[in-house]
Design a protein around this motif. Structure first.
Motif, short mmCIF file in Angstrom:
data_model
loop_
_atom_site.label_atom_id
_atom_site.label_comp_id
_atom_site.label_asym_id
_atom_site.label_seq_id
_atom_site.Cartn_x
_atom_site.Cartn_y
_atom_site.Cartn_z
N MET A 1 0.87 -1.31 -0.23
CA MET A 1 -0.07 -0.09 -0.15
C MET A 1 0.81 1.27 0.06
O MET A 1 1.67 1.44 0.74
CB MET A 1 -1.09 -0.02 1.33
CG MET A 1 -1.72 1.26 1.29
SD MET A 1 -3.10 1.15 2.74
CE MET A 1 -3.66 2.48 2.57
N THR A 2 0.52 2.30 -0.97
CA THR A 2 1.47 3.58 -0.95
C THR A 2 1.23 4.35 0.32
O THR A 2 0.19 4.38 0.78
CB THR A 2 0.81 4.26 -2.37
OG1 THR A 2 1.15 3.49 -3.39
CG2 THR A 2 1.67 5.44 -2.37
N ARG A 3 2.32 4.83 0.77
CA ARG A 3 2.32 5.68 1.86
C ARG A 3 2.64 6.81 1.52
O ARG A 3 3.83 7.19 0.86
CB ARG A 3 3.15 5.09 2.99
CG ARG A 3 2.81 3.83 3.84
CD ARG A 3 3.52 3.59 4.87
NE ARG A 3 4.96 3.16 4.62
CZ ARG A 3 5.69 3.21 5.34
NH1 ARG A 3 5.85 3.55 6.66
NH2 ARG A 3 6.86 2.64 4.87
N GLU A 4 2.20 8.04 2.12
CA GLU A 4 2.61 9.39 1.87
C GLU A 4 3.55 9.61 3.14
O GLU A 4 3.44 9.51 4.14
CB GLU A 4 1.36 10.58 2.05
CG GLU A 4 0.50 10.36 0.66
CD GLU A 4 -0.66 11.41 0.88
OE1 GLU A 4 -0.71 12.13 1.63
OE2 GLU A 4 -1.02 11.64 -0.46
N LEU A 5 4.69 10.19 2.44
CA LEU A 5 5.98 10.45 3.49
C LEU A 5 5.87 12.04 3.79
O LEU A 5 6.38 12.67 4.80
CB LEU A 5 7.10 10.06 3.00
CG LEU A 5 7.28 8.64 2.53
CD1 LEU A 5 8.49 8.39 1.65
CD2 LEU A 5 7.12 7.70 3.58
N LEU A 6 5.56 13.05 2.62
CA LEU A 6 5.78 14.52 2.76
C LEU A 6 4.79 15.18 1.71
O LEU A 6 4.44 14.54 0.69
CB LEU A 6 7.17 14.66 2.56
CG LEU A 6 7.69 16.08 2.30
CD1 LEU A 6 7.75 16.60 3.56
CD2 LEU A 6 8.81 16.27 1.63
N LYS A 7 4.36 16.39 2.23
CA LYS A 7 3.59 17.28 1.24
C LYS A 7 4.52 18.33 0.99
O LYS A 7 4.88 18.82 1.71
CB LYS A 7 2.38 17.47 1.78
CG LYS A 7 1.20 16.66 1.77
CD LYS A 7 0.71 16.23 0.43
CE LYS A 7 -0.32 15.19 0.34
NZ LYS A 7 -1.62 15.81 0.84
N ILE A 8 4.93 18.82 -0.42
CA ILE A 8 5.52 20.06 -0.72
C ILE A 8 4.54 20.96 -1.43
O ILE A 8 4.18 20.60 -2.54
CB ILE A 8 6.70 19.70 -1.56
CG1 ILE A 8 7.64 18.40 -0.79
CG2 ILE A 8 7.53 20.65 -2.14
CD1 ILE A 8 8.80 17.95 -1.83
N TYR A 9 4.48 22.09 -0.87
CA TYR A 9 3.54 23.22 -1.48
C TYR A 9 4.57 23.97 -2.20
O TYR A 9 5.36 24.60 -1.51
CB TYR A 9 3.01 24.09 -0.05
CG TYR A 9 1.68 23.11 0.38
CD1 TYR A 9 0.60 23.79 0.38
CD2 TYR A 9 1.88 21.96 1.04
CE1 TYR A 9 -0.45 23.10 0.85
CE2 TYR A 9 0.62 21.55 1.71
CZ TYR A 9 -0.49 22.07 1.57
OH TYR A 9 -1.59 21.42 1.99
N SER A 10 4.42 24.27 -3.24
CA SER A 10 5.14 25.36 -4.17
C SER A 10 4.10 26.37 -4.31
O SER A 10 3.21 26.66 -4.97
CB SER A 10 5.30 24.66 -5.67
OG SER A 10 6.17 23.77 -5.54
N LEU A 11 4.82 27.68 -3.63
CA LEU A 11 4.14 28.94 -3.89
C LEU A 11 4.08 29.40 -5.02
O LEU A 11 5.02 29.37 -5.88
CB LEU A 11 4.81 30.06 -2.76
CG LEU A 11 4.90 29.37 -1.37
CD1 LEU A 11 5.31 30.52 -0.44
CD2 LEU A 11 3.46 29.12 -0.66
N THR A 12 3.15 30.47 -5.58
CA THR A 12 2.94 30.96 -6.80
C THR A 12 3.62 32.46 -6.68
O THR A 12 3.50 33.16 -7.79
CB THR A 12 1.50 31.09 -7.25
OG1 THR A 12 0.78 31.64 -6.25
CG2 THR A 12 1.08 29.68 -7.46
#
Length: 316
Positions: A1-12
């Motif tokens: 099962m795929t696990r999320e490790l990190l979320k990366i937010y790219s600002l505009t």
């Protein structure tokens, strides 16, 4: 099962003020809370031209604003913010990268001085410094070439000792490294399993193998920001991943499929949010405001009032 490790937010954000940057950062934090990302580490990445300042702002002003942002970051989430700014202190000019969480603040000058950076320094010295020079005839004016050579020499010293870039460790054991634009081509590669975050403006990619020394690279490049998703490279190959567009920005979810090295990192970590502190980067604690190092780049002019107001800060 795929696990999320990190979320990366790219600002505009492009060519904004510090207050605009602060607003976008906090908007990303609210978005993470609203969409249930509280349990994941969050990285917020700005482009190299997110701020409008071209050496007409002092380093201590940036640090004061960062302290204010850090106080606003929630205590129940792990959030790292990465952005760069063209700052000065007296005659010291620096394209400085800042990488911080609620608990820690790191800073390090950009090491490379490509042509675009030299052009920005030249414009600043020719236009803004001329008036200061008229009032302070004994002041020594550094040439763009002098700054370029000093920067190259300092960068080589750091490379020779394999000095690390600004690096943080997430609570789940991932190593996050932050670089500014052309520094992506530089050694060292002390953290071979790092996720490398890059703020850029017109970063040119060539498949010469240097990118491959980083297993996962995420680049927020302001030139392509509004037509493409942030650039992502895995082992020297550009990748396109679905991004969450429910909010104001592109969001990349880093999973154990995208970044399998993260699984072993999690197993080895004490999960305490520890931090790696390379000796040449500046580590800031509350109340400390060290000076920047000399540096460089980017397009755009600052407003006349801002230019006029900052003439009085030259002797600071």
């Amino acid at each position: 099962m795929t696990r999320e490790l990190l979320k990366i937010y790219s600002l505009t954000l492009m060519n904004g003020r510090l207050s605009d940057l602060r607003s976008e950062i906090m908007q990303a934090v609210r978005h993470a809370k609203d969409y249930g990302d509280c349990s994941l580490p969050i990285a917020i990445l700005a482009s190299e031209t997110s701020l409008r300042y071209r050496f007409n702002i002092r380093n201590n002003v940036i640090l004061k604003q960062i302290d204010a942002i850090r106080k606003e970051l929630p205590s129940d989430m792990w959030i790292a913010v990465a952005f760069s700014a063209f700052v000065r202190k007296g005659l010291s000019l620096s394209n400085m990268g800042y990488f911080f969480t609620k608990e820690n603040l790191l800073s390090q000058p950009k090491r490379r001085n490509p042509d675009g950076d030299i052009e920005q320094i030249s414009k600043f010295l020719d236009n803004d410094f001329a008036r200061f020079k008229n009032q302070n005839v004994n002041a020594a004016v550094p040439s763009p070439y002098d700054i370029h050579m000093e920067k190259a020499k300092n960068g080589k010293k750091l490379a020779d000792v394999n000095e690390s870039y600004c690096t943080l460790t997430t609570p789940n054991g991932l190593t996050l490294e932050y670089r500014v634009c052309a520094d992506i081509w530089e050694v060292p590669n002390a953290h071979k399993d790092a996720i490398t975050l890059v703020s850029a403006w017109g970063l040119e990619y060539s498949a010469d193998g240097l990118f491959a020394k980083r297993p996962l690279i995420v680049i927020n490049d302001s030139i392509v920001r509004y037509s493409l998703v942030p650039k992502t490279y895995i082992n020297n190959v550009e990748q396109v991943f679905p991004t969450d567009e429910t909010g104001f920005t592109s969001i990349l979810a880093v999973t154990d499929e995208i970044f399998p090295a993260g699984v072993s990192a999690q197993n080895k970590s004490a999960a305490d949010g520890s931090i790696v502190q390379p000796s040449s980067q500046t580590v800031f604690m509350p109340g400390l405001s060290p000076a920047p190092h000399p540096s460089q780049k980017v397009p755009g002019k600052h407003p006349f009032f801002s230019r006029f107001k900052n003439l009085f800060g030259w002797l600071d």
